[in-house]
Design an enzyme around this catalytic site. Structure first.
Site, PDB file in Angstrom:
ATOM      1  N   LYS A  90     135.925 -25.506 110.528  1.00 33.06           N
ATOM      2  CA  LYS A  90     135.793 -24.088 111.203  1.00 33.06           C
ATOM      3  C   LYS A  90     134.576 -23.680 110.652  1.00 33.06           C
ATOM      4  CE  LYS A  90     139.284 -20.463 110.604  1.00 33.06           C
ATOM      5  NZ  LYS A  90     138.273 -19.381 110.509  1.00 33.06           N
ATOM      6  N   ASP A 115     131.678 -20.665 110.867  1.00 32.83           N
ATOM      7  CA  ASP A 115     131.547 -19.345 109.969  1.00 32.83           C
ATOM      8  C   ASP A 115     130.569 -18.494 111.163  1.00 32.83           C
ATOM      9  OD1 ASP A 115     131.847 -17.040 108.720  1.00 32.83           O
ATOM     10  OD2 ASP A 115     130.874 -17.608 106.975  1.00 32.83           O
ATOM     11  N   GLU A 137     133.537 -23.303 106.443  1.00 26.22           N
ATOM     12  CA  GLU A 137     134.474 -22.324 106.411  1.00 26.22           C
ATOM     13  C   GLU A 137     135.845 -22.854 106.233  1.00 26.22           C
ATOM     14  OE1 GLU A 137     135.879 -18.137 108.448  1.00 26.22           O
ATOM     15  OE2 GLU A 137     134.907 -19.538 109.542  1.00 26.22           O
TER      16      GLU A 137
END
Length: 335
Positions: free
Chosen positions: A39, A41, A184
């Site tokens: 993931k 950011d 993230e």
């Protein structure tokens, strides 16, 4: 030669509203039916590329990001062989160690920082719309694209459950790698899942390493001392998913740079209004000296806990979210 135009080219494919993930519960789902991605950011954005290379960027809430990131012009060059494309991804700014840093995106005006586009899905290629194709097929096509500048467009890996097993890794172990790499979090995507524009679907599960909450700014309290004349704290809200009412859910007074406070003061001043925009009562100690504003700005905070009385605790400011619309912001789950 790729063109960069302010106006919409007739050859640029229409935008597609991004699909959204839901929060996963507990440990990362450990299931051979899933693929796993890190993931990132940054700012979610759909990249649209015309056959002649004209490039346009659209935020999750439909705003045109094209002129804000000129370094992403013509990033595919001849890598699409004259075909149109629509990609889903994230605009990220990398720090000196190669880690995505959300703060760098916030400070681009003061300190110009080149960005990269991390493409993680392919929604259209040539004349073919791929929304009904399974995720694993879309990712296979995406992996075959060759950006002209790999420093500006990256196609990060997607790991099948079998690939993780071959490396002696579990999905939870991949999340641990994300933590060590200061990423993230992780997203698990069902390998056969179709792409559902604008929908939040359980076929995509997100596992963030930090708890963040998007918020609507409904007011501010003036600072003291060095912060006199600028916001000392922001009063935060989110919409009740049942009624749609904007509810006060807490405030934030840390995590700001001086430049961010000055900028916030400039943006909030013309939004002044005489009364609170929140449907519920703001505690007296929080409302004292408050200056109310029209709820038009969206931001993001880090928090430790969301209590049963629906309050964010131990918050810190991350920055504004120009890629989010205030109507999208809803009260988090209690936990």
């Amino acid at each position: 030669m790729a063109r960069w135009t302010r106006g919409e080219s007739s050859q640029v494919p229409p935008t597609i509203e991004p699909m959204l993930a839901v929060a996963g519960d507990g440990e990362v789902v450990d299931d051979p039916r899933y693929h796993y991605e890190f993931k990132w950011d940054g700012y979610r954005a759909v990249m649209r590329v015309a056959p002649d290379g004209t490039t346009m960027l659209t935020s999750r809430n439909g705003n045109d990001f094209t002129q804000d990131y000129p370094e992403l012009r013509g990033v595919f060059g001849d890598g699409l062989a004259g075909r149109a494309a629509v990609l889903d991804g994230e605009i990220v700014a990398l720090d000196e160690y190669g880690h995505p840093d959300f703060t760098l995106l916030q400070n681009r005006r003061a300190h110009p920082q080149p960005v990269s586009y991390f493409a993680f899905d392919l929604l259209r290629f040539g004349d073919t719309v791929l929304l009904q194709e399974p995720y694993r097929y879309r990712r296979e096509l995406l992996s075959g694209l060759t950006p002209a500048d790999p420093n500006r467009v990256a196609i990060p890996p997607s790991y099948s459950h079998a690939e993780l097993s071959e490396q002696g890794l579990t999905p939870q172990g991949l999340l641990d790698i994300a933590a060590r790499s200061q990423l993230e979090g992780l997203i698990a995507k069902l390998s056969v899942s179709r792409y559902h524009p604008g929908r939040r679907s359980h076929v995509w599960l997100k596992y963030p390493l930090i708890q963040t909450q998007e918020v609507v700014i409904g007011g501010w309290r003036p600072g003291r001392g060095r912060r006199a004349g600028v916001p000392g704290a922001l009063l935060l809200g989110a919409h009740d998913p049942g009624t749609g009412d904007l509810l006060y859910i807490g405030d934030v007074g840390t995590g700001f740079t001086e430049r961010a406070l000055d900028s916030l003061g400039e943006m909030l001043s013309p939004l002044s209004r005489p009364a609170s925009p929140f449907a519920n009562e703001v505690p007296r100690d929080r409302a004292r000296h408050a200056r109310w504003v029209e709820p038009r700005l969206t931001g993001e905070v880090v928090y430790r806990r969301f209590t049963r009385d629906r309050r964010l605790r131990h918050t810190a400011w991350r920055g504004l979210r120009p890629d989010r619309d205030t109507s999208e912001i809803v009260v988090p789950r209690i936990g």
